[in-house]
Design an enzyme around this catalytic site. Sequence first.
Site, short mmCIF file in Angstrom:
data_model
loop_
_atom_site.label_atom_id
_atom_site.label_comp_id
_atom_site.label_asym_id
_atom_site.label_seq_id
_atom_site.Cartn_x
_atom_site.Cartn_y
_atom_site.Cartn_z
N LYS A 1 0.81 -1.21 0.00
CA LYS A 1 0.00 0.00 0.00
C LYS A 1 0.85 1.27 0.00
O LYS A 1 0.48 2.26 -0.62
CB LYS A 1 -0.98 0.00 1.17
CG LYS A 1 -0.37 0.33 2.50
CD LYS A 1 -1.42 0.30 3.57
CE LYS A 1 -0.80 0.11 4.93
NZ LYS A 1 0.11 1.18 5.34
N THR A 2 2.00 1.22 0.68
CA THR A 2 2.86 2.40 0.66
C THR A 2 3.34 2.67 -0.76
O THR A 2 3.39 3.82 -1.21
CB THR A 2 4.06 2.21 1.59
OG1 THR A 2 3.59 1.80 2.87
CG2 THR A 2 4.85 3.49 1.73
N ASP B 1 -3.41 7.59 4.91
CA ASP B 1 -2.88 6.25 5.12
C ASP B 1 -3.34 5.74 6.47
O ASP B 1 -3.66 6.53 7.36
CB ASP B 1 -1.34 6.33 5.06
CG ASP B 1 -0.73 4.94 4.99
OD1 ASP B 1 -1.46 3.98 4.68
OD2 ASP B 1 0.48 4.83 5.27
N GLU B 2 -3.34 4.43 6.66
CA GLU B 2 -3.76 3.83 7.94
C GLU B 2 -5.10 4.39 8.39
O GLU B 2 -5.28 4.74 9.56
CB GLU B 2 -2.70 4.09 9.03
CG GLU B 2 -1.29 3.71 8.67
CD GLU B 2 -1.01 2.21 8.72
OE1 GLU B 2 -1.98 1.42 8.84
OE2 GLU B 2 0.16 1.83 8.61
N GLN C 1 -6.04 -4.30 10.94
CA GLN C 1 -4.87 -3.70 11.57
C GLN C 1 -5.22 -2.49 12.42
O GLN C 1 -4.37 -1.66 12.72
CB GLN C 1 -3.83 -3.32 10.52
CG GLN C 1 -3.22 -4.52 9.82
CD GLN C 1 -2.07 -4.13 8.93
OE1 GLN C 1 -1.02 -3.70 9.39
NE2 GLN C 1 -2.25 -4.29 7.62
N ARG D 1 4.57 -8.76 10.20
CA ARG D 1 5.80 -7.99 9.93
C ARG D 1 6.89 -8.91 9.41
O ARG D 1 7.88 -8.47 8.84
CB ARG D 1 6.33 -7.30 11.19
CG ARG D 1 5.41 -6.30 11.88
CD ARG D 1 4.89 -5.27 10.96
NE ARG D 1 3.54 -5.63 10.50
CZ ARG D 1 2.93 -5.04 9.49
NH1 ARG D 1 3.51 -4.07 8.84
NH2 ARG D 1 1.72 -5.43 9.12
#
Length: 769
Positions: A40-41, A220-221, A251, A628
């Site tokens: 996504k980044t 974002d997020e 998340q 992660r």
Amino acid sequence: MSNGAENLPPYLEILNPEQRQAVFHTGKPLLILAGAGSGKTRVITTKIAWLIREKGLNPRSILAVTFTNKAAREMAERARLIDERAGDAMLRTFHSFGAWFLRRYGNLAGLDSGFVIYDNDDTLSLLSSIMNDSPKAELKQIAYDIARAKDYFLSPGDAALSIIDRRKKFRSLYAQYEEKMTRIGNVDFGDLIKKPVEILRKEPDVARRFRERFAVIMVDEYQDANVAQFELLKELCGPGVYVCVVGDDDQSIYRFRGAEVKNILEFPDRFPGTEIIRLERNYRSTAPILSAASSVVDHNRGRLGKILKAERSGGRLPALVFLPDQDEEAAFCATLIANMAAETASWSDWAVLYRINAQSLSFETEFLRKGIPYKLVGSLKFYEREEIKDALALLSFLVNPRDEVAFRRMVNKPARGLGPVKVDRIIEESALCGGDLAEAARRVAPEYSSKARSGLEIFLKVIEDGRAALEKPALTENTETKQPSKKRRSSKDREGLVSGEGLSICVARLVKDSGIAEYHQMKDEIAGNQRLNNLQELVNAASLYALSRKGLLEFLEHIELDRSIEDRSKDSSAENNAVTLITFHNTKGLEFRRVIMTGLEQGVFPREDKRGEELEEERRLFYVGATRAMDELYLCSCALRRIFGRPTPLEPSLFLREIDKSGLRIIGKAPYGFGGASSARGRGGLYGKGGMVSSAGGRAGGRRKSGAETRSGWRRGERLFHDDYGYGSVMEVRDGKEGPVVRVRFETGKELRFLSGHQGSGFVKISDE
DNA sequence: TAGTTTTAAGTTTTT
DNA sequence: CTTAAAACTA
């Protein structure tokens, strides 16, 4: 040619079809549901670059908002790699955007542009000046509720405030708090979001200006946005503004600070015409890791329920490691990392994750002992130290003479003969001179005894000198050293502080002249602390800022909004090659080749009081941590852990039971209830200190075992030895709610109960009967 | 009132 | 075990 993959520049060609679709999307609002590790980044940064490069958009008309400074920095960096012009786009955290906004338009809400941002500690001090002698626990509760209220965009007058806290006095306390904060002229974290919304609603001209400036807004997020942040987004999005949010409901881990998953679920309703794109290909983790992570979060209800597909097949199963106690856990991590890192020579492949910051200590000690380089991420401890807060309070007071919290903290530190009564008198007086506490102090001083008066004069002199230094920097320059060299350092003074360039000259002088350097140096001598060194670090940090009021404001704002100090050693790769020690929360957005998740015990992770919605959040936190990992994942669970210094037996985490055992490698002695694996007892050997140690298990004996005895492996009357308590015998074995409980009476007369599954390393059985 | 000693209490997670 | 609050002395 029709699928668009041909003839694309490389930065677009590497994207998969969904990612590309997300980058090329324009027009209607866009919601990108992006699973962990789905790139996504990359999508956001590429989209920024693409808009500038292919759509000819002015970079300044792009606003991208994230939740952490680290993410904002990384995003800016990556976007710039694709197109240099992306550096002109506005990439900020919500809070830093709010601060930026308020420095410009805060005056429209009666806020001076020289405001200081209060952290949790400061707001607590402010509250305690309102609620004179309430117990600290209540103070904290109210402070927490006020922060929540602001997260939900609720003011003291709002009826809905009862959702947060239904006590009638809360409303009044909140109102008093707001009134006092306004009088002081500072803001808290919540204000950084709430006030801009209020201004945008009240001032159509400002709102119009912003809507004209920003043609594209990305968040974002988004799953971590709270109600106030949602309102801010809405105010910024005029009719012609393109809005694109990216998030993952699995998340969402910041409910405790007001994050509302609802925001992401209801986004399509709140922004009509929203189109949804899903990114469900995980490029980061191997299939077994992703599968373990998913099976835990699958136990949550109330989720959108996406299917993440691992692009990386193969790979080792995650390891589930059972350990006797936290010391063994730290030792295990150190050994594992040292052995593996010897092959690859890369410490930075590794991250050790824990639920609470306090857990980091075991690892720090052990890693230090074994010579393993590590870096502690997000240890905000530095700015919370007493000496640092002292220095910062003095600096705040330079900027804002109405800062009552700072004044109260420092006017009598070190002791100058000014007790609470005298300080209150000054504060009272300040109401008559526009809140200026320095002026009030000057007026009141003649009333005081010579001791208090001279003390007050010293304080005022220090403050005046500090202000003068900011206004007329030339006067404070060292006369003998006028070289323009940036590296010049003046000599150490009596307190051992070194002042360098720019603002650090002012900070060093303030710290010295106010007497806090001496004060803390004395404390160092008593306790052997590092306080003076810490103050020196603060002085050094200030050297990056200009010696002016503006420079000081920037310095203070930077400290309040970005407390990570770990980016300083970025350039030196040697220092960068270290194991990362980090909380689960802080790992969001990061990735590591190898991840060790520690403290997977009931009560630690998940924390004991978690139920329902909160338990689901803990599960998501587990999911974030596990995803992660790229290549390898280790899950550690201890049988015993020191809590408040006392050894406490613990059950393995619920989450471990939610992973299919066929998907895990089990290492060590699985406790009772973890089927298939070897029992805790049965082998001899001395384990851990303070543990129960067992020799070979006894035979069944004559009497038929009770169910609890069978399950526990212990029998009534059995003799044993424990290296803390000595000899004893089993009095009773029964089923407790967390498994069989063994009650033991020792020869000293002491009686203790143990969870049978978790004396783990075992008792020493001497003989039957 | 300032500083010390004794006792009790307490540990999420972050902008 | 570490920190904060309360109690105590100079």
